[in-house]
Enzyme design. Sequence first.
Site, PDB file in Angstrom:
ATOM      1  N   GLU A 127      38.572  44.076  40.822  1.00  0.00           N
ATOM      2  CA  GLU A 127      39.507  43.708  39.763  1.00  0.00           C
ATOM      3  C   GLU A 127      40.810  44.510  39.861  1.00  0.00           C
ATOM      4  O   GLU A 127      40.780  45.718  40.088  1.00  0.00           O
ATOM      5  CB  GLU A 127      38.923  44.032  38.384  1.00  0.00           C
ATOM      6  N   SER A 128      41.899  43.842  39.615  1.00  0.00           N
ATOM      7  CA  SER A 128      43.230  44.443  39.387  1.00  0.00           C
ATOM      8  C   SER A 128      43.923  44.919  40.657  1.00  0.00           C
ATOM      9  O   SER A 128      43.293  45.453  41.570  1.00  0.00           O
ATOM     10  CB  SER A 128      43.168  45.630  38.416  1.00  0.00           C
TER      11      SER A 128
ATOM     12  N   LYS B 196      38.270  37.573  28.529  1.00  0.00           N
ATOM     13  CA  LYS B 196      38.774  38.920  28.817  1.00  0.00           C
ATOM     14  C   LYS B 196      39.285  39.523  27.526  1.00  0.00           C
ATOM     15  O   LYS B 196      40.296  39.098  26.971  1.00  0.00           O
ATOM     16  CB  LYS B 196      39.894  38.810  29.855  1.00  0.00           C
TER      17      LYS B 196
ATOM     18  N   LYS C  70      47.140  35.208  32.064  1.00  0.00           N
ATOM     19  CA  LYS C  70      47.553  36.506  31.515  1.00  0.00           C
ATOM     20  C   LYS C  70      49.034  36.424  31.148  1.00  0.00           C
ATOM     21  O   LYS C  70      49.897  36.808  31.948  1.00  0.00           O
ATOM     22  CB  LYS C  70      47.307  37.562  32.611  1.00  0.00           C
TER      23      LYS C  70
ATOM     24  N   ASN D 142      37.243  48.133  38.431  1.00  0.00           N
ATOM     25  CA  ASN D 142      38.649  47.973  38.090  1.00  0.00           C
ATOM     26  C   ASN D 142      39.491  49.000  38.842  1.00  0.00           C
ATOM     27  O   ASN D 142      39.316  50.203  38.663  1.00  0.00           O
ATOM     28  CB  ASN D 142      38.856  48.130  36.572  1.00  0.00           C
TER      29      ASN D 142
ATOM     30  N   GLU E 259      43.309  34.723  36.588  1.00  0.00           N
ATOM     31  CA  GLU E 259      43.446  35.118  35.178  1.00  0.00           C
ATOM     32  C   GLU E 259      44.698  34.542  34.516  1.00  0.00           C
ATOM     33  O   GLU E 259      45.809  34.716  35.024  1.00  0.00           O
ATOM     34  CB  GLU E 259      43.480  36.640  35.083  1.00  0.00           C
TER      35      GLU E 259
ATOM     36  N   GLU F  51      32.462  46.107  33.447  1.00  0.00           N
ATOM     37  CA  GLU F  51      33.561  46.723  34.203  1.00  0.00           C
ATOM     38  C   GLU F  51      33.391  48.239  34.273  1.00  0.00           C
ATOM     39  O   GLU F  51      33.129  48.883  33.269  1.00  0.00           O
ATOM     40  CB  GLU F  51      34.885  46.380  33.523  1.00  0.00           C
TER      41      GLU F  51
END
Length: 272
Positions: free
Chosen positions: A212-213, A116, A57, A182, A55, A161
């Site tokens: 994710e994350s 995103k 970001k 997530n 990502e 998500e």
Amino acid sequence: MDDPDELAPAVRSILSAAHERAGSGPGERVSVSPRDLDAAFERAEADGRVPLIAEVKPTSPTTEGTREDDPVALAERMVAGGAAALSVLTEPDHFGGSVDTLERVRDAVDVPVLRKDFVVDEAQLDAVESDVVLLIARFVEDDLADLLAAARDRGFQVLVEVHDREELERAVDAGAATVGVNNRDLAELVVDLGTFESVARHVPDEVTLIAESGIGSPADARRMRAAGADALLVGSAIMDGDVEANTRELVRAEADGDADDEDHRDTTEHPT
Ligand SMILES: O=C(O)c1ccccc1NCC(=O)[C@H](O)[C@H](O)COP(=O)(O)O
């Protein structure tokens, strides 16, 4: 959407900005010929890489400072490091993203690119072309099936998500083919990799499943893969330092982990 008072103040602010942007798009309906996300994951697997969405970001409510490097250069280095796909934040106010950045990144690379953002309204889908768009079950609630259909009508692949089992059921009922769990709780912005582990076991086999994350190390990557992740989505841990080296370390997590295990087995089975 659930009670906004239950959300972290930063997330309330993100959502209110998203609602302000909703409906103020260019008005022209986009039509996308997407790069195939599942095929990109399969190519990575065949190549011995952990399928990874890296990502771009620049900043976030949970990151200190802003990374000012050219996002296109960052994206190219992520691909050089072995990323199967990219995620580009287009949210401007809290993540330093833009639709212009996404367009430039997508022109510069040949892997699928996820947009995103916090899409809450059909018109937002027309802001820019991408290969994949994100819909967050928590924020779109009863509109999920309609937004999923609207996105697919435009040619997008859709990453839905979720954060818990109830949202997973809504995503599956709405027909989601790709689901991201997530690990970041958007109510409190706390990250817990156990979230993926508890939700993943209820995901139907035919769904492409993304963790994710909060994935910060090769050990975290192996943990998410062991729990059933077809692919990983990683932002902060890649953006912190040399993005190419950070990406490579994560995509090699299983190959290097296997080698480490092999070394360990050799030592214990054949002591000198
Ligand atoms: O990352 C944040 O601080 C954040 C705060 C509020 C809402 C969403 C947020 N992140 C969005 C994301 O989905 C992550 O950027 C993505 O999953 C990557 O996470 P990480 O690897 O932990 O940076």
